[in-house]
Scaffold this active site. Structure first.
Site, PDB file in Angstrom:
ATOM      1  CD  GLU A  35      42.809  39.580  35.570  1.00  0.00           C
ATOM      2  OE1 GLU A  35      43.561  40.676  35.239  1.00  0.00           O
ATOM      3  OE2 GLU A  35      42.683  38.871  34.499  1.00  0.00           O
ATOM      4  CD  GLU A  72      41.542  42.624  31.602  1.00  0.00           C
ATOM      5  OE1 GLU A  72      42.290  43.446  30.790  1.00  0.00           O
ATOM      6  OE2 GLU A  72      41.809  42.687  32.808  1.00  0.00           O
TER       7      GLU A  72
END
Length: 467
Positions: free
Chosen positions: A374, A160
């Site tokens: 995720e 991320e």
């Protein structure tokens, strides 16, 4: 469509700092969170979920509950306590044991090399704004490939990039806690993508077996109205948070439509992006060689035009309705009354995941394959009679898995799903009140309790069907 593709991975995700605890084991060095959290005195991550000691039990639960993939990360400072130089054999040994235990339980490890945990000495030199950081990270990655490459089939370079820079330079809830510095955020994202590219290059040129990719958090952006101003705001945030990184990942450069908006945001915020020709050569190599991408998805956002100065209030407590997010030169996130939200003001909008998966397929036909690495719902879970009745989490996950299946039906190649998280873990900005796990953790005793969602997840995994 309710059947998952053949060999689909039903996984669960963790991250070293959020799960392991054991901060004083071996010669582990500090990452940038340690002193910061100690100074705040609000959250104590020193034990977390004690995965460092409890991983045999957690992986046995994976096997029992049909979880055949797990995201783990290697804590950089367990291997190189100072980020470079001396290697700690205790840290090296721990990850051998952990990876071996994954394989022994039939759980495929997807190993992340950087998950929000830069070593303090490199953080002090500028973190991802520093060329020393990039060089040290590439060497750390090369060490891990050499040490664990015979056992690991899936490597993730960085987790991320957008969340890193949003936390560090825009929202200001990750060290160094700066706010509204979009030029630093954009420069740091570019530098992370160059570091990712250099690690992909190192991996491919070393003849390693296995596959390598990157994980991006991708949130679809929608205008709150049909006005041209609101459409422009949504497009600007999409390019800033999604397309800029995706272009670097799959094109190896920034396309004209991307650069037009990024340069406008930089100009509005008195900044510029520094690049070199060599960086784009590395990006191009990686774009042609990357094996997969992971998408982390929790929410999408609705935007309206905004002309004021940047202002943000991060809802880290679950006080519903307290979020503010408005960026100078971009736009303002607003509530869509038709879309439900969590207590942390995250819109529950699975259509955004379907739309993003299709967007990646259509704009970047060389994407190869995707994993949803995720996705999950944080909630204020309560343990009653040895379990948690988390119907809302089951509903949330079911809707997002259906969005994945809808995208698969449209031709998107998605090969796995990793629920965040395996067990309840420490949360960077929420401590222990926001729980995501399939397994409830009593943080006083470190006992594990399967939630209703764990039983539901097992049934789905065993059947290969969404019910």
């Amino acid at each position: 469509m309710h059947n998952f593709p053949k060999n689909f991975i039903f996984g669960a995700a963790t991250a070293a700092y959020q799960a392991e605890g054991a901060v004083n084991e071996g010669k582990r060095g500090k990452n940038y969170w340690d002193d910061y959290l100690a100074e705040q005195g609000v959250f104590d991550p020193s034990t977390a979920s004690d995965f460092y000691h409890k991983y045999p039990e957690d992986l046995a639960l994976c096997k029992e509950f049909g979880i055949n993939g797990i995201r783990i990360s290697i804590a950089w400072t367990r291997i190189f306590p100072q980020g470079t130089g001396e290697v700690d054999p205790a840290g090296v040994s721990f990850y051998h044991q952990l990876i071996d235990a994954c394989l022994a339980n039939g759980v495929e490890p997807f190993v992340t090399l950087h998950h929000f945990d830069t070593p303090v000495p490199l953080f002090k030199k500028g973190d991802w704004l520093s060329t020393e950081m990039t060089a040290a990270y590439v060497e750390f990655a090369a060490f891990c490939f050499q040490e664990y490459g015979s056992k690991v089939n899936y490597w993730i370079t960085i987790n991320e990039p957008w969340s890193v820079v949003a936390g560090q330079y825009i929202i200001g809830h990750f060290p160094p806690n700066l706010q509204y510095d979009l030029p630093k955020a954009i420069q740091s994202m570019h530098n992370m993508m160059v570091a990712h590219a250099q690690v992909v290059k190192k991996f491919k040129q070393s003849g390693q077996s296995g596959e390598i990719g990157i994980v991006h958090i991708l949130e679809s952006k929608y205008p709150i109205s049909n006005s041209e101003a609101d459409k422009s705001a949504a497009l600007k945030e999409h390019v800033l948070a999604n397309q800029f990184l995706l272009d670097a990942t799959f094109k190896g450069n920034y396309s004209e439509d991307t650069w037009s908006i990024i340069s406008g945001i930089l100009a509005e915020n008195q900044g510029e992006l520094r690049t070199t020709p060599q960086e784009f050569e590395d990006l191009q190599f990686a774009a042609e060689q990357i094996d997969f991408m992971g998408i982390n998805y929790y929410a999408s956002h609705f935007l309206q035009a905004y002309s004021g100065e940047s202002q943000i209030h991060h809802n880290g407590t679950g006080e519903k309705g307290s979020s503010v997010f408005a960026l100078k030169g971009v736009g303002e996130r607003v509530n869509n009354p038709a879309i439900p939200t969590t207590d942390w003001d995250w819109p529950i909008y699975p259509q955004g995941l379907e739309d993003m998966l299709v967007f990646v397929k259509e704009r970047y036909p060389n994407y190869n394959k995707l994993y949803v690495t995720e996705n999950g719902m944080g909630d204020k879970d309560k343990l009653v009679d040895g379990t948690v009745t988390d119907t809302a989490r089951i509903d949330y996950v079911r809707l997002h898995l259906q969005a994945i299946l809808n995208a698969v039906e449209k031709g998107v190649k998605v090969e796995g799903y990793f629920i965040w998280s395996l067990m309840d873990v420490f949360s960077w900005t929420n401590g222990y009140t926001k729980r995501y796990g399939l397994f409830y953790v009593d943080f006083d005793t470190q006992a594990r309790y399967p939630k209703e969602s764990a039983y539901w997840y097992r049934k789905m995994s065993q059947s290969g069907q969404l019910s």
